[in-house]
Design a protein around this motif. Structure first.
Motif, mmCIF file in Angstrom:
data_model
loop_
_atom_site.group_PDB
_atom_site.id
_atom_site.type_symbol
_atom_site.label_atom_id
_atom_site.label_comp_id
_atom_site.label_asym_id
_atom_site.label_seq_id
_atom_site.Cartn_x
_atom_site.Cartn_y
_atom_site.Cartn_z
ATOM 1 N N SER A 47 0.839 -1.244 0.077
ATOM 2 C CA SER A 47 0.037 -0.019 -0.038
ATOM 3 C C SER A 47 0.950 1.198 -0.139
ATOM 4 O O SER A 47 0.190 2.303 -0.196
ATOM 5 N N SER A 54 -6.956 0.541 -3.391
ATOM 6 C CA SER A 54 -7.614 -0.088 -1.973
ATOM 7 C C SER A 54 -7.264 -1.525 -1.975
ATOM 8 O O SER A 54 -6.819 -2.021 -3.055
ATOM 9 N N GLU B 119 -10.578 -4.121 5.281
ATOM 10 C CA GLU B 119 -10.353 -2.955 3.896
ATOM 11 C C GLU B 119 -9.701 -1.966 4.325
ATOM 12 O O GLU B 119 -9.535 -1.429 5.457
ATOM 13 N N VAL B 121 -8.440 1.535 2.272
ATOM 14 C CA VAL B 121 -8.587 2.531 1.041
ATOM 15 C C VAL B 121 -7.415 3.555 1.139
ATOM 16 O O VAL B 121 -7.027 4.141 2.163
#
Lengths: 123, 123
Positions: A47, A54, B119, B121
């Motif tokens: 990330s 995402s 999750e 983002v």
């Protein structure tokens, strides 16, 4: 239709990397390790790439019939701005991440690249 | 990192309905109809439900080897706050939406319910 819904169709195409673990009789899948160790480490590494958008990590619950097994027991979906970005983010850590898989499963994942064509998020 | 604190965007468990169209030799899939008629109508009908969170519609590009076929040619992923919400949103329109499928494909979709466990983002 809102602009978000059409995002994949005009300005920028998004790439979804889909990693599915098919439901396999007698196979091993350690969700505790996958959710508390493997995926947090994978997300930590991937990330930081500027192309990262995402990720979701999912547990298969059932098919459409109640209590029917799901076709895949687990899934991970990474969204990046391009296939090239994902590959650039992943390759430096491929050995570590692939080497870690034996700690949670003996299922060979089914991996593919998708293009997001429509996306709509609740406001 | 506990999975609980990462559930959904708002600490609630989210349900992902996964509708995959397996790559099938000789099968028919009309992306033009799917992307311009079927899915916009499906989204129009289902996204008004208060449990709707998001949807993506995706086109399979390839497997991990360049030019290898993807395992599934198309996919639709609906995120709702619960299985019950999805079923409540879908059932009143099941006949119309299922009846429309023959206009774009002869592939039987693989449908399952997933729970989103992690999750993240990009900010």
């Amino acid at each position: 239709m809102g602009s978000k819904e059409k995002r994949g169709l005009d300005n920028k195409t998004m790439t979804k990397v889909s990693i599915l673990y098919p439901h396999t009789r007698g196979a091993r899948f350690d969700f505790d390790y996958y959710l508390s160790k493997h995926m947090p480490r994978s997300i930590e590494l991937l990330s930081t790439h500027p192309g990262f958008r995402s990720v979701t990590v999912e547990q298969g619950v059932s098919g459409t019939e109640p209590d029917s097994p799901p076709a895949y027991v687990a899934a991970c979906f990474y969204t990046f701005d391009s296939v090239e970005s994902f590959v650039a983010a992943f390759m430096p850590h491929a050995q570590e991440l692939q080497g870690d898989m034996r700690h949670y499963t003996d299922i060979a994942p089914q991996i593919q690249f998708n293009e997001i064509r429509i996306e709509k998020v609740s406001r």
